[in-house]
Design a protein around this motif. Structure first.
Motif, short mmCIF file in Angstrom:
data_model
loop_
_atom_site.label_atom_id
_atom_site.label_comp_id
_atom_site.label_asym_id
_atom_site.label_seq_id
_atom_site.Cartn_x
_atom_site.Cartn_y
_atom_site.Cartn_z
N UNK A 138 3.83 7.26 2.85
CA UNK A 138 4.13 5.96 3.69
C UNK A 138 4.22 4.84 2.62
N UNK A 142 0.87 5.45 0.26
CA UNK A 142 0.22 6.58 0.57
C UNK A 142 0.85 7.86 0.15
N UNK A 169 3.15 0.57 3.45
CA UNK A 169 2.79 -0.60 4.25
C UNK A 169 2.90 -1.83 3.42
N UNK A 176 0.81 -1.27 0.06
CA UNK A 176 -0.09 -0.06 -0.02
C UNK A 176 0.77 1.26 -0.03
N UNK A 226 -4.80 12.88 0.77
CA UNK A 226 -3.96 11.68 0.79
C UNK A 226 -4.54 10.64 -0.22
N UNK A 266 -0.23 7.66 9.76
CA UNK A 266 -1.79 7.40 9.00
C UNK A 266 -2.05 5.98 8.75
N UNK A 267 -3.30 5.60 9.51
CA UNK A 267 -3.62 4.23 9.54
C UNK A 267 -4.71 4.18 8.42
N UNK A 268 -4.80 3.08 7.75
CA UNK A 268 -5.92 2.88 6.76
C UNK A 268 -6.70 1.75 6.99
N UNK A 326 -4.39 6.78 -1.62
CA UNK A 326 -4.01 5.44 -1.25
C UNK A 326 -4.25 4.31 -2.40
N UNK A 376 -5.37 9.22 12.07
CA UNK A 376 -4.16 9.60 12.66
C UNK A 376 -3.80 8.90 13.98
N UNK A 419 -9.34 6.53 6.78
CA UNK A 419 -7.84 7.21 7.03
C UNK A 419 -7.86 7.86 8.61
#
Lengths: 139, 139
Positions: A128, A62, A130, A60, A98, B98-100, A100, B64, B62
């Motif tokens: 980012x 970002x 991941x 992934x 943002x 940043x989480x998704x 993705x 934080x 998304x």
């Protein structure tokens, strides 16, 4: 609409994305896993963070849509003709631009990843990387 | 490692996420689409952006990870025992936390979305909502 007077947190650009698309109108609407090869170039400062990523098939990415407006909560996507809320679209135009994407990882050469599946302008800032899924817990 | 002296862009917190988890150690490693019901509460300021989202089965959220360290490029995930690069993990600890998550949308009640599939602390700031996939182009 009016944007808030100040932002709430800051982000670092950790690298840059190299793609064949130099103008916004040339970018595909959506990346494809068999699209053209693009490069994700991680800054030397963060390079050690790539350790262990080789061998992943999909990752992934970002990234920061740095040219997109941030002040539209309603928009008319090109080709659609009807107004939609920003959060019902994947348009780059959003309060926090943002993007993705899940991309196919072709190879890692030093701090540069070659991938397929991106849709963004050449020069887009990287936020980012991941793995697509969390690693399985070790037994 | 040392973080850069300054950030490159600013983000807005556009709402807050309500979950059953009050301490970091209580959070699941990874959300599950049949996990507990959580609420994504969008600030009134951005509420119009939800227009058109109802009816989507899955959306991308998304958020934080506001309590996570940002200065580790290598880390030892709990339970793993081996060091890994930050970008090879989905850990909240990363330069831009940043989480998704892809979540199941259960209902929208005003500016509150009820969803399943999150993994974060109660009170986590919201950054963005997107449909899982771009809408099909209209014929």
């Amino acid at each position: 609409m009016a944007l808030p007077a100040r932002t709430d947190a800051g982000i670092y650009f950790i690298g840059v994305i190299r793609t064949p698309w130099r103008r916004r109108r040339d970018c595909p609407k959506r990346g494809s896993l068999d699209g053209p090869l693009c490069s994700v170039v991680v800054d030397e400062h963060w390079r050690a963070g790539l350790s262990g990523l080789a061998g992943r098939r999909r990752i992934q990415v970002l990234y920061w849509m740095h040219l997109a407006r941030r002040d539209l909560v309603l928009q008319v996507p090109s080709g659609a003709g009807t107004t939609s809320g920003t959060f019902a679209l994947r348009s780059p135009v959003r309060p926090n631009p943002i993007a993705s994407a899940i991309v196919a990882l072709v190879e890692i050469d030093g701090a540069t990843l070659r991938v397929r599946g991106l849709d963004c302008l050449d020069g887009t800032p990287l936020l980012d990387l991941k793995p697509e899924f969390a690693p399985e817990p070790s037994a």
